[in-house]
Design a protein around this motif. Structure first.
Motif, PDB file in Angstrom:
ATOM      1  N   ILE A  16      50.835  31.167  54.588  1.00 56.28           N
ATOM      2  CA  ILE A  16      50.419  31.960  53.268  1.00 56.28           C
ATOM      3  C   ILE A  16      50.425  30.780  52.135  1.00 56.28           C
ATOM      4  CG2 ILE A  16      51.651  33.839  51.558  1.00 56.28           C
ATOM      5  CD1 ILE A  16      53.352  34.176  53.882  1.00 56.28           C
ATOM      6  N   ASN A  17      48.587  31.579  51.364  1.00 59.23           N
ATOM      7  CA  ASN A  17      48.644  30.541  49.984  1.00 59.23           C
ATOM      8  C   ASN A  17      49.113  31.603  49.014  1.00 59.23           C
ATOM      9  OD1 ASN A  17      47.611  29.534  47.970  1.00 59.23           O
ATOM     10  ND2 ASN A  17      46.199  28.472  49.408  1.00 59.23           N
ATOM     11  N   VAL A  18      50.040  31.681  48.212  1.00 55.51           N
ATOM     12  CA  VAL A  18      49.956  31.756  46.632  1.00 55.51           C
ATOM     13  C   VAL A  18      50.069  31.429  45.898  1.00 55.51           C
ATOM     14  CG1 VAL A  18      51.290  33.746  45.541  1.00 55.51           C
ATOM     15  CG2 VAL A  18      51.013  34.120  47.591  1.00 55.51           C
ATOM     16  N   GLY A  19      49.433  31.205  45.075  1.00 55.26           N
ATOM     17  CA  GLY A  19      48.546  30.387  43.612  1.00 55.26           C
ATOM     18  C   GLY A  19      48.913  29.450  44.232  1.00 55.26           C
ATOM     19  N   SER A  56      47.965  41.129  46.661  1.00 47.20           N
ATOM     20  CA  SER A  56      46.881  41.157  45.584  1.00 47.20           C
ATOM     21  C   SER A  56      47.149  39.119  44.940  1.00 47.20           C
ATOM     22  CB  SER A  56      46.978  42.075  44.600  1.00 47.20           C
ATOM     23  OG  SER A  56      48.377  41.858  43.969  1.00 47.20           O
ATOM     24  N   ASP A  57      48.555  39.179  45.354  1.00 47.29           N
ATOM     25  CA  ASP A  57      48.624  37.358  45.449  1.00 47.29           C
ATOM     26  C   ASP A  57      48.320  36.340  46.078  1.00 47.29           C
ATOM     27  OD1 ASP A  57      49.889  38.901  42.806  1.00 47.29           O
ATOM     28  OD2 ASP A  57      52.312  38.699  43.428  1.00 47.29           O
ATOM     29  N   ILE A  58      47.956  37.270  47.070  1.00 46.09           N
ATOM     30  CA  ILE A  58      47.743  36.150  48.496  1.00 46.09           C
ATOM     31  C   ILE A  58      46.613  35.673  48.572  1.00 46.09           C
ATOM     32  CG2 ILE A  58      48.257  35.899  51.053  1.00 46.09           C
ATOM     33  CD1 ILE A  58      50.461  37.444  50.677  1.00 46.09           C
ATOM     34  N   GLN A  59      46.673  33.813  49.088  1.00 44.91           N
ATOM     35  CA  GLN A  59      44.966  34.157  48.893  1.00 44.91           C
ATOM     36  C   GLN A  59      44.300  33.589  50.379  1.00 44.91           C
ATOM     37  OE1 GLN A  59      46.639  32.521  45.840  1.00 44.91           O
ATOM     38  NE2 GLN A  59      45.676  33.902  44.833  1.00 44.91           N
ATOM     39  N   ASP A 108      51.934  48.023  50.138  1.00 47.55           N
ATOM     40  CA  ASP A 108      52.853  48.019  48.471  1.00 47.55           C
ATOM     41  C   ASP A 108      53.483  46.312  48.340  1.00 47.55           C
ATOM     42  OD1 ASP A 108      52.031  49.975  47.458  1.00 47.55           O
ATOM     43  OD2 ASP A 108      53.433  51.124  47.957  1.00 47.55           O
ATOM     44  N   ALA A 109      53.214  46.102  47.692  1.00 49.97           N
ATOM     45  CA  ALA A 109      54.546  44.875  47.588  1.00 49.97           C
ATOM     46  C   ALA A 109      55.715  44.845  47.757  1.00 49.97           C
ATOM     47  CB  ALA A 109      54.517  44.606  46.469  1.00 49.97           C
TER      48      ALA A 109
END
Length: 149
Positions: free
Chosen positions: A70-73, A101-104, A44-45
């Motif tokens: 870490i790449n987010v958005g 779910s936010d991590i690319q 979970d987050a």
């Protein structure tokens, strides 16, 4: 450059080691990147801390540095890990709040500065990911009980 997976003796902590042999290496840096997005599966987050145990040996005096990217958005953040060659290193990095779910991208980089000829052996590499899940608000119970009781 040659990359070899070698079985270790039965008494070793790991089953295999990863050996990088190189000759006539003319670059300044040699990097190995681990795509760690699968570590987040099922979490979970929440606030995350990455732990790493690594044992790296080399034939020549090769330095090692490591970081987590870490790449987010579309925005990258980096956190450095304290590691060295020719010893067992344990390092931890606080990654802040992470939601899978936010991590690319979630990459762990190992960067070496090799000499022109030699080898690097990664004998052990273990990761842990501790997630302090965010508290979930209890649902409001409305209209569950009858008014007349």
């Amino acid at each position: 450059m040659q990359l070899v997976q070698q079985p270790l003796a039965r008494q070793a902590d790991s089953r295999y080691s990863l050996i990088i042999n190189f000759a006539e290496f003319h670059g300044d840096w040699l990097s190995l990147v681990v795509d760690a997005r699968s570590f987040l599966a099922g979490f979970d987050a929440g606030k995350c801390e990455l732990g790493m145990l690594i044992e790296v040996s080399s034939t020549a005096q090769v330095t090692l540095s490591s970081k987590v990217s870490i790449n987010v958005g579309g925005e990258w953040t980096e956190t450095h890990l304290d590691v060295r060659t020719n010893q067992v290193c344990i390092s931890k990095a606080s990654l802040g709040r992470i939601s899978a779910s936010d991590i690319q991208a979630f990459d762990i980089h190992f960067v070496f500065n090799p000499t022109p000829r030699g080898s690097i052996e990664i004998r052990r590499m273990t990761f842990t990911l501790d997630v302090e899940a965010e508290p979930v608000a209890a649902p409001r119970l409305e209209g569950v009980f009858e008014d007349g009781l």
